[in-house]
Design a protein around this motif. Structure first.
Motif, PDB file in Angstrom:
ATOM      1  N   ALA A 153      60.509  58.436  61.005  1.00 41.08           N
ATOM      2  CA  ALA A 153      59.907  59.590  60.339  1.00 41.08           C
ATOM      3  C   ALA A 153      58.675  60.071  61.103  1.00 41.08           C
ATOM      4  N   PHE A 154      57.886  59.146  61.619  1.00 40.76           N
ATOM      5  CA  PHE A 154      56.706  59.522  62.400  1.00 40.76           C
ATOM      6  C   PHE A 154      57.118  60.299  63.650  1.00 40.76           C
ATOM      7  N   ARG A 155      58.155  59.829  64.316  1.00 38.69           N
ATOM      8  CA  ARG A 155      58.651  60.524  65.514  1.00 38.69           C
ATOM      9  C   ARG A 155      59.093  61.939  65.172  1.00 38.69           C
ATOM     10  N   VAL A 156      59.825  62.103  64.073  1.00 43.89           N
ATOM     11  CA  VAL A 156      60.286  63.428  63.651  1.00 43.89           C
ATOM     12  C   VAL A 156      59.086  64.324  63.312  1.00 43.89           C
ATOM     13  N   ALA A 157      58.116  63.784  62.588  1.00 48.33           N
ATOM     14  CA  ALA A 157      56.930  64.571  62.219  1.00 48.33           C
ATOM     15  C   ALA A 157      56.170  65.034  63.459  1.00 48.33           C
ATOM     16  N   MET A 158      56.029  64.169  64.442  1.00 49.96           N
ATOM     17  CA  MET A 158      55.324  64.533  65.667  1.00 49.96           C
ATOM     18  C   MET A 158      56.126  65.524  66.510  1.00 49.96           C
ATOM     19  N   GLN A 159      57.455  65.348  66.565  1.00 50.11           N
ATOM     20  CA  GLN A 159      58.293  66.311  67.287  1.00 50.11           C
ATOM     21  C   GLN A 159      58.203  67.693  66.646  1.00 50.11           C
ATOM     22  N   ALA A 160      58.210  67.754  65.332  1.00 49.05           N
ATOM     23  CA  ALA A 160      58.110  69.039  64.636  1.00 49.05           C
ATOM     24  C   ALA A 160      56.785  69.715  64.947  1.00 49.05           C
ATOM     25  N   MET A 161      55.699  68.970  64.959  1.00 49.53           N
ATOM     26  CA  MET A 161      54.386  69.549  65.240  1.00 49.53           C
ATOM     27  C   MET A 161      54.270  69.948  66.713  1.00 49.53           C
ATOM     28  N   ALA A 162      54.902  69.188  67.599  1.00 50.28           N
ATOM     29  CA  ALA A 162      54.837  69.488  69.039  1.00 50.28           C
ATOM     30  C   ALA A 162      55.698  70.687  69.418  1.00 50.28           C
ATOM     31  N   ARG A 163      56.695  70.993  68.607  1.00 55.94           N
ATOM     32  CA  ARG A 163      57.597  72.127  68.865  1.00 55.94           C
ATOM     33  C   ARG A 163      57.593  73.039  67.629  1.00 55.94           C
ATOM     34  N   ALA A 207      43.609  82.573  64.321  1.00 57.59           N
ATOM     35  CA  ALA A 207      42.433  83.240  64.883  1.00 57.59           C
ATOM     36  C   ALA A 207      41.188  82.349  64.827  1.00 57.59           C
ATOM     37  N   ARG A 208      41.183  81.343  63.958  1.00 58.90           N
ATOM     38  CA  ARG A 208      40.040  80.418  63.841  1.00 58.90           C
ATOM     39  C   ARG A 208      40.100  79.265  64.833  1.00 58.90           C
ATOM     40  N   PHE A 209      41.225  79.137  65.558  1.00 62.73           N
ATOM     41  CA  PHE A 209      41.418  77.991  66.447  1.00 62.73           C
ATOM     42  C   PHE A 209      40.194  77.783  67.326  1.00 62.73           C
ATOM     43  N   PRO A 210      39.664  76.563  67.477  1.00 60.07           N
ATOM     44  CA  PRO A 210      40.266  75.262  67.186  1.00 60.07           C
ATOM     45  C   PRO A 210      40.121  74.803  65.740  1.00 60.07           C
ATOM     46  N   LEU A 211      39.469  75.599  64.903  1.00 65.76           N
ATOM     47  CA  LEU A 211      39.391  75.255  63.489  1.00 65.76           C
ATOM     48  C   LEU A 211      40.657  75.741  62.793  1.00 65.76           C
ATOM     49  N   GLY A 212      40.842  75.333  61.558  1.00 65.14           N
ATOM     50  CA  GLY A 212      41.995  75.761  60.781  1.00 65.14           C
ATOM     51  C   GLY A 212      42.786  74.579  60.275  1.00 65.14           C
ATOM     52  N   TRP A 213      43.727  74.873  59.390  1.00 70.04           N
ATOM     53  CA  TRP A 213      44.603  73.819  58.862  1.00 70.04           C
ATOM     54  C   TRP A 213      45.940  73.874  59.595  1.00 70.04           C
ATOM     55  N   ASP A 214      46.666  72.774  59.555  1.00 65.64           N
ATOM     56  CA  ASP A 214      48.017  72.699  60.098  1.00 65.64           C
ATOM     57  C   ASP A 214      48.978  72.700  58.912  1.00 65.64           C
ATOM     58  N   ALA A 215      50.250  72.990  59.170  1.00 67.01           N
ATOM     59  CA  ALA A 215      51.199  73.056  58.053  1.00 67.01           C
ATOM     60  C   ALA A 215      52.544  72.437  58.416  1.00 67.01           C
ATOM     61  N   TYR A 216      53.097  71.723  57.456  1.00 65.15           N
ATOM     62  CA  TYR A 216      54.486  71.277  57.496  1.00 65.15           C
ATOM     63  C   TYR A 216      55.216  72.065  56.420  1.00 65.15           C
ATOM     64  N   PHE A 217      56.475  72.397  56.675  1.00 67.39           N
ATOM     65  CA  PHE A 217      57.326  73.075  55.712  1.00 67.39           C
ATOM     66  C   PHE A 217      58.498  72.155  55.413  1.00 67.39           C
ATOM     67  N   CYS A 218      58.757  71.915  54.142  1.00 72.90           N
ATOM     68  CA  CYS A 218      59.804  70.978  53.739  1.00 72.90           C
ATOM     69  C   CYS A 218      60.791  71.658  52.802  1.00 72.90           C
ATOM     70  N   ALA A 219      62.066  71.399  53.029  1.00 67.70           N
ATOM     71  CA  ALA A 219      63.133  71.870  52.146  1.00 67.70           C
ATOM     72  C   ALA A 219      64.206  70.793  52.147  1.00 67.70           C
ATOM     73  N   GLY A 220      64.363  70.114  51.019  1.00 66.25           N
ATOM     74  CA  GLY A 220      65.319  69.003  50.968  1.00 66.25           C
ATOM     75  C   GLY A 220      64.907  67.935  51.966  1.00 66.25           C
ATOM     76  N   SER A 221      65.802  67.583  52.881  1.00 63.12           N
ATOM     77  CA  SER A 221      65.492  66.561  53.890  1.00 63.12           C
ATOM     78  C   SER A 221      65.213  67.195  55.257  1.00 63.12           C
ATOM     79  N   ARG A 222      64.822  68.466  55.263  1.00 69.39           N
ATOM     80  CA  ARG A 222      64.518  69.160  56.519  1.00 69.39           C
ATOM     81  C   ARG A 222      63.040  69.518  56.554  1.00 69.39           C
ATOM     82  N   LEU A 223      62.492  69.520  57.773  1.00 68.89           N
ATOM     83  CA  LEU A 223      61.100  69.913  57.907  1.00 68.89           C
ATOM     84  C   LEU A 223      60.869  70.648  59.208  1.00 68.89           C
ATOM     85  N   ALA A 224      59.804  71.430  59.220  1.00 66.52           N
ATOM     86  CA  ALA A 224      59.319  72.134  60.400  1.00 66.52           C
ATOM     87  C   ALA A 224      57.801  72.096  60.310  1.00 66.52           C
ATOM     88  N   ALA A 225      57.130  72.453  61.400  1.00 69.41           N
ATOM     89  CA  ALA A 225      55.676  72.420  61.395  1.00 69.41           C
ATOM     90  C   ALA A 225      55.111  73.625  62.132  1.00 69.41           C
TER      91      ALA A 225
END
Length: 188
Positions: free
Chosen positions: A20-30, A161-179
């Motif tokens: 799960a950690f690998r998937v979460a990091m891959q989603a954030m990296a892509r 526009a605030r980068f490097p400040l700001g929040w990050d986001a994950y999107f979840c639907a069922g067993s799928r996620l994106a970031a």
């Protein structure tokens, strides 16, 4: 405590949490890429993808804010038992979980400081579905451009526009996620 709270965590925690950690990091990296993440069976309305993120990324020092319908006894008890994460208010949370509407207003979440931009919140947005259509994304981790079905474009443009400040986001639907990290440029 209800006995159903004891169920739904990772069956083989070391193996499933590393996957799960690998998937979460891959989603954030892509940014905008959609991935399957499995292993957690939480109480409703928490999705399996959001639950896997919580089991993997949260611990007793990681404050979790539950917004809207997600702030219910079965979900609170499940997170407390399986992750040990404290449930906190939106202003001090490390992770905020809920639907896009329930997470508003967005200005209450931490965006980091100039000295510590990493001290910001991560939004875990529960969605009905995820698709590779909609807003155009560009930036680190994206070759040329990508498309993703964001719930709103303007909020993500303002956040980038605030980068490097700001929040990050994950999107979840069922067993799928994106970031979508704060560094991603968003066009309507």
């Amino acid at each position: 405590m209800d006995a159903t709270v004891l169920k739904g965590g990772f069956a083989d925690a070391p193996v499933e949490s590393s996957r799960a950690f690998r998937v979460a990091m891959q989603a954030m990296a892509r940014p905008g890429s959609i991935h399957d993440i499995t292993g957690a069976v939480p109480p409703a309305p928490l999705s399996p993808a959001a639950a896997a993120l919580i089991l993997t990324l949260c611990d007793p020092e990681t404050g979790v804010h539950l917004a809207g319908e997600h702030d219910c006894k079965p979900v609170r008890d499940w997170i407390t038992f399986h992750a040990g994460a404290p449930l906190v208010g939106a202003e001090t949370c490390d992770f905020a979980v809920g639907t896009w509407q329930a997470l508003h207003p967005l200005d209450r979440y931490r965006i980091g400081t100039s000295q510590y931009p990493d001290r910001s919140a991560t939004l875990v947005v529960e969605c009905d579905a995820l698709s590779s259509e909609g807003a155009m994304l560009s930036g680190p981790g994206i070759r040329d451009t990508a498309r993703f079905s964001l719930p709103e474009v303007a909020a993500f443009q303002a956040n980038a526009a605030r980068f490097p400040l700001g929040w990050d986001a994950y999107f979840c639907a069922g067993s799928r996620l994106a970031a979508l990290p704060r560094s991603t440029k968003v066009e309507g």
